[in-house]
Design a protein around this motif. Structure first.
Motif, PDB file in Angstrom:
ATOM      1  N   ARG A 135     -32.384 122.097 -15.202  1.00  0.00           N
ATOM      2  CA  ARG A 135     -31.372 121.326 -15.931  1.00  0.00           C
ATOM      3  C   ARG A 135     -31.081 121.965 -17.283  1.00  0.00           C
ATOM      4  N   LEU A 138     -28.985 124.949 -16.681  1.00  0.00           N
ATOM      5  CA  LEU A 138     -27.616 124.532 -16.358  1.00  0.00           C
ATOM      6  C   LEU A 138     -26.864 124.104 -17.619  1.00  0.00           C
ATOM      7  N   ASP A 139     -27.556 123.394 -18.511  1.00  0.00           N
ATOM      8  CA  ASP A 139     -26.933 123.010 -19.779  1.00  0.00           C
ATOM      9  C   ASP A 139     -26.559 124.247 -20.600  1.00  0.00           C
ATOM     10  N   GLU A 140     -27.482 125.212 -20.643  1.00  0.00           N
ATOM     11  CA  GLU A 140     -27.193 126.445 -21.371  1.00  0.00           C
ATOM     12  C   GLU A 140     -25.998 127.169 -20.766  1.00  0.00           C
ATOM     13  N   LYS A 142     -23.651 125.807 -18.941  1.00  0.00           N
ATOM     14  CA  LYS A 142     -22.449 124.993 -19.174  1.00  0.00           C
ATOM     15  C   LYS A 142     -21.899 125.239 -20.566  1.00  0.00           C
ATOM     16  N   ASN A 143     -22.789 125.269 -21.568  1.00  0.00           N
ATOM     17  CA  ASN A 143     -22.346 125.526 -22.949  1.00  0.00           C
ATOM     18  C   ASN A 143     -21.799 126.939 -23.098  1.00  0.00           C
ATOM     19  N   ARG A 145     -20.373 128.681 -20.730  1.00  0.00           N
ATOM     20  CA  ARG A 145     -19.057 128.735 -20.077  1.00  0.00           C
ATOM     21  C   ARG A 145     -17.993 128.019 -20.906  1.00  0.00           C
ATOM     22  N   ARG A 146     -18.409 126.996 -21.646  1.00  0.00           N
ATOM     23  CA  ARG A 146     -17.457 126.354 -22.553  1.00  0.00           C
ATOM     24  C   ARG A 146     -17.013 127.323 -23.632  1.00  0.00           C
ATOM     25  N   HIS A 149     -14.671 129.640 -22.107  1.00  0.00           N
ATOM     26  CA  HIS A 149     -13.348 129.022 -21.973  1.00  0.00           C
ATOM     27  C   HIS A 149     -12.585 129.082 -23.294  1.00  0.00           C
TER      28      HIS A 149
END
Length: 350
Positions: A135, A138-140, A142-143, A145-146, A149
């Motif tokens: 998890r 995944l958070d890392e 996700k951040n 990939r943000r 973006h």
């Protein structure tokens, strides 16, 4: 799983029916859901459930978005109860899975038997830590990939600005070409206008002279002055000759007109283009480790200077070694397995 049930007596349609009532061939609308038991419960059955499972979290109708959770005990593909584990494929299976996809499998274990000793294994004890670690990763990600973006949006806006600036430069060049063309046209127009105005002025002056001389000649003729009349006659003839010469000169000159022939190759070139520039996606890789390896073919070689590198589909790597004027083929362990000598220094690979 969510069920759509029809009460035959009352013809009522329920989006969720009580799981316990259905076991007794009864159809009752569910008002509660227990994710641990994966049971939909009516008001009557939930009371009995809460007596046996007081620590279970039960969601009401107000939290219906939580009802569609992850079905732990049900098969993702067929919705049936999971019963066995296929050791050959490392998959949890229901009876339909076994019948369709695992009939030829040799090692299949009954889940209750497989789970008896599982509670004491180290894998179960490490599961929570592994899940938390995943998890966190995944958070890392996700951040990250943000941020990617946001970087993409910045790159997009920057490229749009570059395109508009490039278009502005093209417009400036076209404006300059237009001004230069109009300036050239104005110069030609001024020259032609001066020529035409000079001819008009010459015609007007001679016309006025002829008029004046004609009036004087008529006045002298009335007074019967023979000598004076002859002189006036000769002067009129001379003036007529001059007028005839001017008329002949003007009429003999070709008529001049302005003409513009656009450089159609500019238009043709622009029409051949499908865009103002090439847009592409380039890959950025994050390296996880650094390793120094020697790619010398033998000890006699100079220190390698790699100017180009390319990875082949099979994992082999081609490098351009400019120091030794060679192209080398490396295997996945970065060992030189082939090379080719070149007449000059290689600059890059493609």
């Amino acid at each position: 799983m969510a069920t759509l049930s029809l009460n035959k007596a009352s013809e009522q349609v329920f989006d969720y029916s009580c799981s316990k009532c259905e076991e007794h061939d009864l159809t009752t609308e569910a008002q509660h859901y227990c994710p641990e038991c994966e049971d939909y419960l009516c008001d009557k059955c939930v009371k009995l459930h809460n007596e046996y499972h007081s620590k279970h979290t039960v969601f009401e109708r107000e939290d219906i978005q939580m009802w569609e959770g992850f079905p732990i005990r049900s098969c993702d593909q067929h919705g049936n109860k999971l019963e066995v584990h296929c050791n050959d494929h490392q998959e949890l299976c229901c009876s339909v899975c076994v019948a369709l996809n695992h009939r030829q499998c040799i090692s299949i274990s009954y889940l209750p038997n497989l789970a008896k000793s599982f509670l004491k294994t180290a894998d179960l004890k490490q599961l929570s830590a592994a899940m938390e670690k995943m998890r966190s990763r995944l958070d890392e990600l996700k951040n990250a990939r943000r941020k990617d973006h946001a970087s993409l949006k910045y790159s997009y806006k920057h490229i749009i600005a570059v395109i508009k600036a490039f278009r502005k430069e093209i417009n400036t060049i076209l404006d300059q070409l237009e001004k230069q063309t109009v300036k050239q046209l104005d110069s030609m127009m001024n020259d032609l206008e001066m020529c035409v105005k000079d001819d008009i002025e010459s015609c007007a002056n001679m016309h006025d002279k002829l008029k004046i001389m004609m009036e004087k000649y008529q006045l002298i003729s009335v007074k019967h002055k023979v000598t004076t009349s002859y002189i006036a006659y000769r002067r009129c003839q001379d003036q007529l000759t001059k007028c005839q010469s001017v008329i002949h000169e003007i009429e003999a000159r070709p008529k001049q007109k302005l003409l513009f022939n656009p450089k159609t190759k500019i238009e043709t070139f622009l029409k051949c283009l499908d865009n103002l520039g090439h847009t592409d996606i380039f890959q950025v890789y994050n390296w996880r480790s650094l390793k120094h390896v020697s790619v010398k073919k033998d000890r006699s070689e100079l220190a390698c200077h790699i100017d180009g590198i390319y990875e082949l589909p099979n994992g082999d790597i081609v490098i351009a070694d400019s120091s030794n004027k060679r192209v080398k083929l490396l295997n996945s362990q970065y060992q030189v397995i082939a090379h080719n000598d070149l007449p000059d220094y290689p600059q890059q690979l493609c």
